[in-house]
Design a protein around this motif. Sequence first.
Motif, PDB file in Angstrom:
ATOM      1  N   GLN A   1      -6.857   2.616  -6.200  1.00 42.18           N
ATOM      2  CA  GLN A   1      -7.236   3.605  -5.199  1.00 42.18           C
ATOM      3  C   GLN A   1      -8.703   3.478  -4.826  1.00 42.18           C
ATOM      4  OE1 GLN A   1      -5.901   7.170  -7.202  1.00 42.18           O
ATOM      5  NE2 GLN A   1      -4.031   7.244  -5.988  1.00 42.18           N
TER       6      GLN A   1
ATOM      7  N   TYR B   1      -9.073   0.380  -2.616  1.00 43.89           N
ATOM      8  CA  TYR B   1      -8.526   0.643  -1.290  1.00 43.89           C
ATOM      9  C   TYR B   1      -9.467   1.543  -0.495  1.00 43.89           C
ATOM     10  CZ  TYR B   1      -5.376   2.060   2.417  1.00 43.89           C
ATOM     11  OH  TYR B   1      -4.822   2.302   3.641  1.00 43.89           O
TER      12      TYR B   1
ATOM     13  N   GLN C   1     -12.318  -0.542   0.688  1.00 45.46           N
ATOM     14  CA  GLN C   1     -11.894  -1.401   1.785  1.00 45.46           C
ATOM     15  C   GLN C   1     -11.791  -0.609   3.084  1.00 45.46           C
ATOM     16  OE1 GLN C   1      -8.264  -3.122   0.369  1.00 45.46           O
ATOM     17  NE2 GLN C   1      -9.281  -4.895  -0.526  1.00 45.46           N
ATOM     18  N   ARG C   2     -11.245   0.589   2.991  1.00 45.64           N
ATOM     19  CA  ARG C   2     -11.145   1.446   4.185  1.00 45.64           C
ATOM     20  C   ARG C   2     -12.527   1.809   4.691  1.00 45.64           C
ATOM     21  NH1 ARG C   2      -6.574   4.871   5.393  1.00 45.64           N
ATOM     22  NH2 ARG C   2      -7.947   5.247   7.124  1.00 45.64           N
TER      23      ARG C   2
ATOM     24  N   ALA D   1      -9.600  -2.844   5.303  1.00 49.25           N
ATOM     25  CA  ALA D   1      -8.218  -2.555   4.918  1.00 49.25           C
ATOM     26  C   ALA D   1      -7.276  -2.718   6.094  1.00 49.25           C
ATOM     27  CB  ALA D   1      -8.097  -1.153   4.347  1.00 49.25           C
TER      28      ALA D   1
END
Length: 162
Positions: free
Chosen positions: A58, A61, A64-65, A70
């Motif tokens: 998490q 991610y 990355q977002r 992402a």
Amino acid sequence: MTEWWKTMAPRERLLIAIAGVLTVIVIGWQFVLVPSMAARAEAEVRLNEADRSLAQIQERYGLQRAFGSAAPTNARPTSANIEDFKAAVTGAAGDVGLAIARLQGNDTTSVRLIFENVDPRLIFIWLESVQANHSGQVTRFNMEQSGGGMVRASVDLMPGGS
């Protein structure tokens, strides 16, 4: 056996009864309690490892977002053809591990996908991918619990929406 028991003195009967009770306690301890406690400890360790792995995934991610890696920022329509759009979104569903129960889309403007007993997180990952990679727009969305943490979802998508 009863004759043998009757011929014993009360003190001998008491000692044999105590030995029998102690034997039952030791067997219960060795073959029931100890393995149960070991299995519980092992399960707790595996749960903690899974929690750490989930937290790391998490966090990665989220990073990355935050950095925009992402999902691509150059969203583009797949094609003006609804059949190409259907192929693209069903392919994207397969890429994330979703099995489509039913695919509908008789008109030339939208497509309806129905998923049975799927992980809800996969639905949202797939929708993000469809929006980012194929300019798909959700026009209708319905999700219901189906038990065991799974859901039944119905999604209407429109290609290259406004």
